[in-house]
Design an enzyme around this catalytic site. Structure first.
Site, mmCIF file in Angstrom:
data_model
loop_
_atom_site.group_PDB
_atom_site.id
_atom_site.type_symbol
_atom_site.label_atom_id
_atom_site.label_comp_id
_atom_site.label_asym_id
_atom_site.label_seq_id
_atom_site.Cartn_x
_atom_site.Cartn_y
_atom_site.Cartn_z
ATOM 1 N N LYS A 54 0.834 -1.207 0.000
ATOM 2 C CA LYS A 54 0.000 0.000 0.000
ATOM 3 C C LYS A 54 0.869 1.257 0.000
ATOM 4 O O LYS A 54 0.629 2.197 -0.771
ATOM 5 C CB LYS A 54 -0.928 -0.003 1.218
ATOM 6 C CG LYS A 54 -2.026 -1.048 1.156
ATOM 7 C CD LYS A 54 -2.839 -1.037 2.440
ATOM 8 C CE LYS A 54 -3.957 -2.058 2.404
ATOM 9 N NZ LYS A 54 -4.765 -2.044 3.647
ATOM 10 N N CYS A 71 -0.482 0.951 6.340
ATOM 11 C CA CYS A 71 -0.821 0.051 7.447
ATOM 12 C C CYS A 71 -1.853 -0.966 6.977
ATOM 13 O O CYS A 71 -2.621 -0.703 6.049
ATOM 14 C CB CYS A 71 -1.415 0.826 8.627
ATOM 15 S SG CYS A 71 -0.328 2.052 9.368
ATOM 16 N N ASP A 72 -1.856 -2.103 7.645
ATOM 17 C CA ASP A 72 -2.898 -3.093 7.390
ATOM 18 C C ASP A 72 -3.070 -3.937 8.647
ATOM 19 O O ASP A 72 -2.092 -4.224 9.341
ATOM 20 C CB ASP A 72 -2.544 -3.999 6.210
ATOM 21 C CG ASP A 72 -3.748 -4.810 5.764
ATOM 22 O OD1 ASP A 72 -4.593 -4.246 5.036
ATOM 23 O OD2 ASP A 72 -3.865 -5.981 6.162
ATOM 24 N N SER A 73 -4.312 -4.302 8.935
ATOM 25 C CA SER A 73 -4.600 -5.060 10.155
ATOM 26 C C SER A 73 -5.440 -6.291 9.855
ATOM 27 O O SER A 73 -6.316 -6.262 8.984
ATOM 28 C CB SER A 73 -5.375 -4.189 11.160
ATOM 29 O OG SER A 73 -4.645 -3.046 11.527
#
Length: 199
Positions: A54, A71-73
């Protein structure tokens, strides 16, 4: 020293609010990277790679120097990756599985210098215990629409916070951005954090 532009490669209002809370002004340029292109079974590796992809997609489009944060969760329950539920029915089933259980919320962080292409990566993991909620509570919560927009089908900073019994680790990581990890990444990138507060 001029404070570099800081770009958030995410449309997440929660992440933007966290950054604003600690006095960081960011430009929001959501990434349009297709997450389905990354297929990994290890939750920390998955969120790390997605965060990097990203950030990289936004960094490539910059014509002036900037630091780009991606960010990624994901939530993992008993090793099973739980992303955003695809439907209300899936969200209800997910909550019926999660209640009373411990899960691990993993958030990948990637900071990229668009000029030099240097990168700094980190993954935060926080343990979360879900309350023993009743079916009626689950259905009412899902009807609000909130779980459908969140990794793991809950928002700690929203109505879902009522159903979180215990947290072990960084609570902002559960919201989508670990502030302690962010500080480490910014320091590694020589970002003048204290100066940013004075502008």
């Amino acid at each position: 020293m001029t404070t570099p532009r800081l770009i958030l490669a995410s449309a997440s209002p929660a992440r933007r609010r966290l950054l604003a809370t600690v006095g960081l002004t960011v430009e929001v340029q959501p990434s349009h990277f297709d997450e389905s292109l990354v297929q990994l079974n290890d939750p920390p590796a998955l969120v790390q790679e997605l965060a990097f992809r990203k950030a990289a997609s936004v960094a490539r489009s910059q014509t002036e120097p900037a630091l780009v944060l991606g960010c990624d969760s994901v939530l993992a329950i008993n090793g099973e990756i739980c992303g955003k539920p695809a439907s209300p029915a899936e969200a209800i089933a997910r909550w019926q599985q999660m209640r009373g259980q411990w899960g691990e919320l993993h958030t990948g962080h990637a900071l990229i210098d668009s000029a030099s292409q240097r990168r700094w990566l980190a993954c935060g993991t926080t343990r979360v215990r879900f309350a023993e909620v009743e079916d009626a509570e689950i259905k009412a919560y899902v009807a609000t629409g909130e779980p459908l927009a969140c990794a793991g089908a809950f928002a700690l900073e929203g109505k879902g916070g009522l159903f979180i019994a215990e947290i072990q680790g960084c609570h902002t990581n559960v919201i989508g951005l670990s502030l302690p990890l962010l500080r480490e990444l910014l320091l590694a990138a020589d970002y003048p954090l204290l100066q940013a507060w004075q502008t």
